[in-house]
Structures are given as structure tokens and as C-alpha cells.
Design a protein around this motif. Structure first.
Motif, short mmCIF file in Angstrom:
data_model
loop_
_atom_site.label_atom_id
_atom_site.label_comp_id
_atom_site.label_asym_id
_atom_site.label_seq_id
_atom_site.Cartn_x
_atom_site.Cartn_y
_atom_site.Cartn_z
N VAL A 167 1.00 -1.40 -0.04
CA VAL A 167 0.09 0.07 -0.13
C VAL A 167 0.82 1.42 0.24
N SER A 168 0.84 2.23 -0.52
CA SER A 168 1.68 3.25 -1.60
C SER A 168 1.06 4.30 -1.93
N GLY A 169 1.32 5.08 -1.76
CA GLY A 169 1.32 6.19 -2.73
C GLY A 169 0.84 5.94 -4.11
N GLY A 170 1.14 5.07 -4.86
CA GLY A 170 1.34 5.19 -5.79
C GLY A 170 0.46 3.47 -6.75
N GLY B 256 -3.17 5.19 -1.13
CA GLY B 256 -2.13 6.74 -0.83
C GLY B 256 -2.74 8.02 -1.48
N GLU B 257 -3.66 7.58 -2.10
CA GLU B 257 -3.42 8.71 -3.34
C GLU B 257 -4.66 9.69 -2.79
N ALA B 258 -5.60 8.33 -2.30
CA ALA B 258 -6.89 8.41 -1.58
C ALA B 258 -6.48 9.21 0.04
N PHE B 259 -5.58 8.60 1.08
CA PHE B 259 -5.27 9.67 1.88
C PHE B 259 -5.63 10.32 1.64
N ASP B 260 -3.97 11.20 0.27
CA ASP B 260 -3.45 12.21 0.16
C ASP B 260 -4.49 13.17 -0.32
N LYS B 261 -5.22 12.72 -1.13
CA LYS B 261 -6.86 13.78 -1.57
C LYS B 261 -8.17 13.95 -0.16
N GLY C 73 -1.14 14.12 2.73
CA GLY C 73 -1.75 13.97 3.72
C GLY C 73 -1.68 13.18 4.81
N GLY C 74 -1.37 11.89 3.84
CA GLY C 74 -1.21 10.56 4.84
C GLY C 74 -1.65 10.40 5.80
N ILE C 75 -0.50 11.11 6.67
CA ILE C 75 -0.05 11.22 8.38
C ILE C 75 -0.26 12.14 9.23
N ALA D 243 3.78 -3.74 3.24
CA ALA D 243 4.73 -2.61 2.73
C ALA D 243 3.89 -1.41 2.09
N GLY D 244 5.43 -0.43 1.94
CA GLY D 244 4.46 0.83 1.26
C GLY D 244 4.93 1.82 2.76
N GLY D 245 3.96 2.98 1.98
CA GLY D 245 3.86 3.90 2.32
C GLY D 245 3.40 4.21 3.76
N ALA E 291 1.45 1.57 4.66
CA ALA E 291 1.60 0.71 5.81
C ALA E 291 2.55 1.30 7.78
N ALA E 292 2.31 2.85 7.26
CA ALA E 292 2.43 4.11 8.53
C ALA E 292 1.79 3.94 9.16
N ASN E 293 0.64 3.91 8.99
CA ASN E 293 -0.73 4.07 9.52
C ASN E 293 -0.84 3.22 10.45
N CYS F 278 8.84 1.83 6.15
CA CYS F 278 7.87 2.05 5.07
C CYS F 278 7.38 3.23 3.40
N GLY F 279 8.70 3.54 4.08
CA GLY F 279 8.65 5.33 3.18
C GLY F 279 9.89 4.39 2.03
N ASP F 280 9.90 5.97 0.87
CA ASP F 280 11.06 5.54 0.05
C ASP F 280 12.32 5.55 0.51
N ASN F 281 12.76 4.81 0.04
CA ASN F 281 14.25 4.66 0.60
C ASN F 281 15.29 4.50 -0.28
O1 KG4 Z 1 5.57 4.12 -0.56
P1 KG4 Z 1 5.48 5.81 -0.70
O2 KG4 Z 1 6.70 6.17 0.85
O3 KG4 Z 1 5.51 5.55 -2.29
C1 KG4 Z 1 5.74 5.57 -3.16
O4 KG4 Z 1 5.86 4.50 -3.67
O5 KG4 Z 1 4.06 5.83 -3.49
O6 KG4 Z 1 4.10 5.88 -0.72
C2 KG4 Z 1 3.92 7.20 -0.11
C3 KG4 Z 1 2.30 7.40 0.26
C4 KG4 Z 1 1.45 8.61 0.78
O7 KG4 Z 1 0.44 8.59 -0.16
C5 KG4 Z 1 0.95 9.33 1.88
O8 KG4 Z 1 0.33 9.70 2.45
C6 KG4 Z 1 1.42 7.98 2.07
O9 KG4 Z 1 2.71 6.72 1.73
N1 KG4 Z 1 1.72 7.56 4.33
C7 KG4 Z 1 0.76 7.38 5.10
C8 KG4 Z 1 1.76 7.66 5.83
N2 KG4 Z 1 2.61 8.19 5.95
C9 KG4 Z 1 2.51 7.97 4.38
N3 KG4 Z 1 -0.80 6.75 5.21
C10 KG4 Z 1 -1.57 6.81 5.75
N4 KG4 Z 1 -1.02 7.41 6.51
C11 KG4 Z 1 0.33 6.95 7.05
N5 KG4 Z 1 0.81 7.04 8.19
#
Ligand code: KG4
Ligand code: ZN
Length: 338
Positions: A135-138, A163-168, A179-181, A268-270, A272-274, A300-303
Motif C-alpha cells: 500500500v503506497s502512494g501509487g 496512499g493517493e486516497a489518503f492524500d486527496k 496528507g496520510g500522516i 509494505a509501502g508508505g 503501512a506506516a498508518n 515504510c516510505g521510499d528509501n
Molecule cells: O511508499 P511511498 O513512500 O511512496 C510511493 O511509492 O508511493 O508512499 C507514500 C504514501 C503517501 O500517499 C503518504 O501519504 C502515505 O504513503 N503515508 C501514509 C502514512 N504515512 C505515509 N498514509 C497513511 N498513514 C500514514 N501514517
């Protein structure tokens, strides 16, 4: 085997040195988020420019921090797909130049496979096969890792990624990008029952996700309140949205796992920090007697460390590239034919 790995698929320039897929010798990340925040989202041209400006110094820094010289590195790895094409091209071209000039093998890495591999760094005992929720931004994908380099997709999103839905939704509620965080934090203070939201499903495809309908339901709730001259409680709406998104992800993930008889689960993916998602996954895994693997928040985020981890297994599988390697905006996780 020591691999220098490069990641530039979105708005983080990152370089790491990873040994044997499991040990991080150095990992540097330069995030551009503060600049993109001004525009409410990633501006691809700015992302590419910043990658160009930062990548050389980051590579030097990652080498220095690892205590190694370029000649002591065994291979160069790079994220070649999926992502923003201009951003990916910076990393791919830099990696090609570095590999050619140092006479090292070049390993192309799929970004989503890299996200999964973050778990190999965090959990030394973890090995495929397992069922993974990414579950990531894309991307929003449920895939079974048959081995380190063979995947079978069981579910995807038909529209927005999680992640896109969280951000929107965050944007509609007035929170900064990404905006996810902010949704995560606000949801902790809110009542998820104040605004009932639907769980959208995809006709004829019960395992797949649709986040666009959920996002629209949130937007409609805000607009309806505005038309009545009322203000919505952002924390309650954030909590309702998050609870619904988490339910959507976890019910599909656990029901697929049950159907497949899979007891080893990886996330995995951004997103996953939720914290709400992590709690629900932990509860679900306990209930179903499964082992659950999630990376720490820092992975969880990009690295680039995760790219260096996956690169080791791609190398072992013989998945190497030459100077004709190109970047690709979209390649599915189960088809990485270069
Ligand atoms: O995996 P990532 O760093 O980049 C991509 O490969 O897309 O994911 C970024 C996404 C963003 O949409 C961001 O808002 C979301 O992960 N994100 C979260 C949280 N931390 C980052 N979404 C929900 N809750 C969080 N705590
Ligand atoms: Zn990512």
C-alpha cells in the motif's frame, strides 16, 4: 556481496549500501517533500531537477558512510520502474554511468518489489513464500511472493491507490501534502462513526479495491455540510475515512489469505506506516493465527536500502541489465522482463 543502490522514482533521492540483501551499511535519503508541499503534490519537473542536483553527493555520502570505496562495491542497483518517468531516468542514467565507469554489474529493481524487501531488512528470518499487501502512494496490490523474484497478483486497485486516497482526502480536509500522516494523527482524536461512509466494491471482482468512490463520499460529505452552512469535524471525517479504508484493505487481505491457506503475511509501502492499519492487521493476524511482518516506520516510505536488499535477490536470479536499461513508468510486479 555489497550493493550500492539508488532510488529516485518519486520525490525522494536515496542511495544506500546493503550487504547480502540483509545488512544496511549506509542509507541516505534526501526528501523533497517541503518543496512539493507548496504545490499540494509532487511536481514531476521539480522532482527530476532535484534528483539531478542531489544524486552525486548522496552517492558519495553513502559510500563514505559505509566505509567502502567504489572499487569495494560489487554491483550497482537502481529502481527502473514504476514511478515518475523523468525522476526514474535520473537514477537509471546515474547508475548506468557509475556501473560502466567502475566496471560493476548493473541490477534493475522494481520499486514495489523493493518495498516488500524492506521486510527482509527488518525481519532476518523472513523468506518467501508469503502473501503481501503493498500500500503506497501509487500502488495497492495483494501479491503472493512465490520466491524472491516470482510474484502472482491476486488483487489491485481499479482506480486510486490507497496512499493517493489518503492524500486527496487530506487535501479536502485542509491538511498539507503528503496528507496520510495528518489523517492518521487526526483520526486518533476523531469519532469514526459520525459520518457513515460506504465501502465501495468492484462488480464481479470481490478481491479488488476501489478508493475513488470512498474519496468521493468524503468530498460529498464536506460539500453537503458547506451547502447547509455547517462545518464538518475534520477529525471525525478523517477517522471515518481511515476506518473505512483500513477495513477495505484488511478484509480483502485476510479473506484472500484464508482462501489461499497462507499464514505468512507481509505488509509494505508508505501507507503501512498508518497506525490504524497496523493495529487492525495485528489484531487480524492474531485472530487468524498468522505471522505478520511489517517494516518499522523508517522503512515504510521510499528509501534505497530496500532497493539494495531486493537487488541482491535479483542478482542471484540472474536479473541483470546492460547499458540499454531504460526507465518505465509502469511495469507490474509479476512481469519484470527487462
Ligand atoms: O511508499 P511511498 O513512500 O511512496 C510511493 O511509492 O508511493 O508512499 C507514500 C504514501 C503517501 O500517499 C503518504 O501519504 C502515505 O504513503 N503515508 C501514509 C502514512 N504515512 C505515509 N498514509 C497513511 N498513514 C500514514 N501514517
Ligand atoms: Zn514507494
Amino acid at each position: 556481496m555489497k550493493i550500492l543502490a539508488i532510488e529516485s522514482s518519486c520525490d525522494e533521492t536515496a542511495v544506500a549500501v546493503v550487504e547480502d540483501g540483509r545488512r544496511v551499511l549506509s542509507s541516505l535519503i534526501n526528501s523533497q517533500v517541503e518543496e512539493h508541499k507548496l504545490y499540494g503534490g509532487v511536481v514531476p519537473e521539480i522532482a527530476s531537477r532535484r534528483h539531478i542536483e542531489n544524486i552525486g553527493a548522496l552517492a558519495e555520502g553513502a559510500l563514505t558512510e559505509s566505509g567502502l570505496t567504489l572499487s569495494e562495491i560489487d554491483a550497482v542497483a537502481v529502481t527502473y520502474a514504476p514511478g515518475l518517468i523523468g525522476a526514474l531516468l535520473v537514477g537509471v542514467n546515474f547508475a548506468k554511468g557509475l556501473a560502466a565507469s567502475a566496471g560493476k554489474p548493473l541490477i534493475p529493481v522494481h520499486h514495489i518489489r523493493g518495498h516488500i524487501a524492506a521486510n527482509y531488512l527488518a525481519h532476518p528470518e523472513l523468506k518467501p513464500p508469503f502473501l503481501a499487501l503493498i500500500v503506497s502512494g501509487g500502488h495497492t496490490v495483494i501479491a503472493r511472493a512465490e520466491s524472491y523474484t516470482d510474484y502472482r497478483i491476486f488483487a489491485t486497485t481499479v482506480d486510486d491507490a490507497a496512499g493517493e486516497a489518503f492524500d486527496k482526502v487530506a487535501r479536502v480536509l485542509g491538511y498539507p501534502y503528503p496528507g496520510g500522516i495528518y489523517i492518521d494523527r487526526a483520526a486518533r482524536e476523531g469519532n469514526p462513526k459520525t459520518y457513515p461512509l460506504p465501502i465501495p466494491s468492484v462488480e464481479g471482482r470481490p478481491d479488488d479495491f476501489s478508493f475513488s468512490g470512498l474519496k468521493t463520499a468524503v468530498i460529498n460529505t464536506v460539500h453537503n455540510a458547506e451547502q447547509k452552512g455547517e462545518t464538518v469535524c475534520s477529525a471525525d471525517l478523517a477517522a471515518g475515512f481511515q476506518a473505512t479504508a483500513v477495513r477495505m484493505l484488511t478484509t480483502r487481505f485476510f479473506s484472500l489469505a484464508e482462501r489461499l491457506g497462507e499464514k505468512k503475511l507481509v505488509v509494505a509501502g508508505g501507507v503501512a506506516a498508518n497506525s490504524g492499519l497496523r493495529e487492525a492487521l495485528t489484531r487480524g493476524a492474531e485472530r487468524s493465527g498468522s505471522s505478520l511482518y511489517i517494516p518499522p516506520l523508517s522503512l515504510c516510505g521510499d528509501n534505497a536500502a530496500m532497493i539494495g536488499s531486493q537487488a541482491y535477490y535479483e542478482y542471484l536470479a540472474g536479473n541483470l541489465a546492460d547499458s540499454s536499461l531504460n526507465a518505465c513508468a509502469y511495469v507490474p510486479i509479476d512481469n519484470c522482463g527487462i
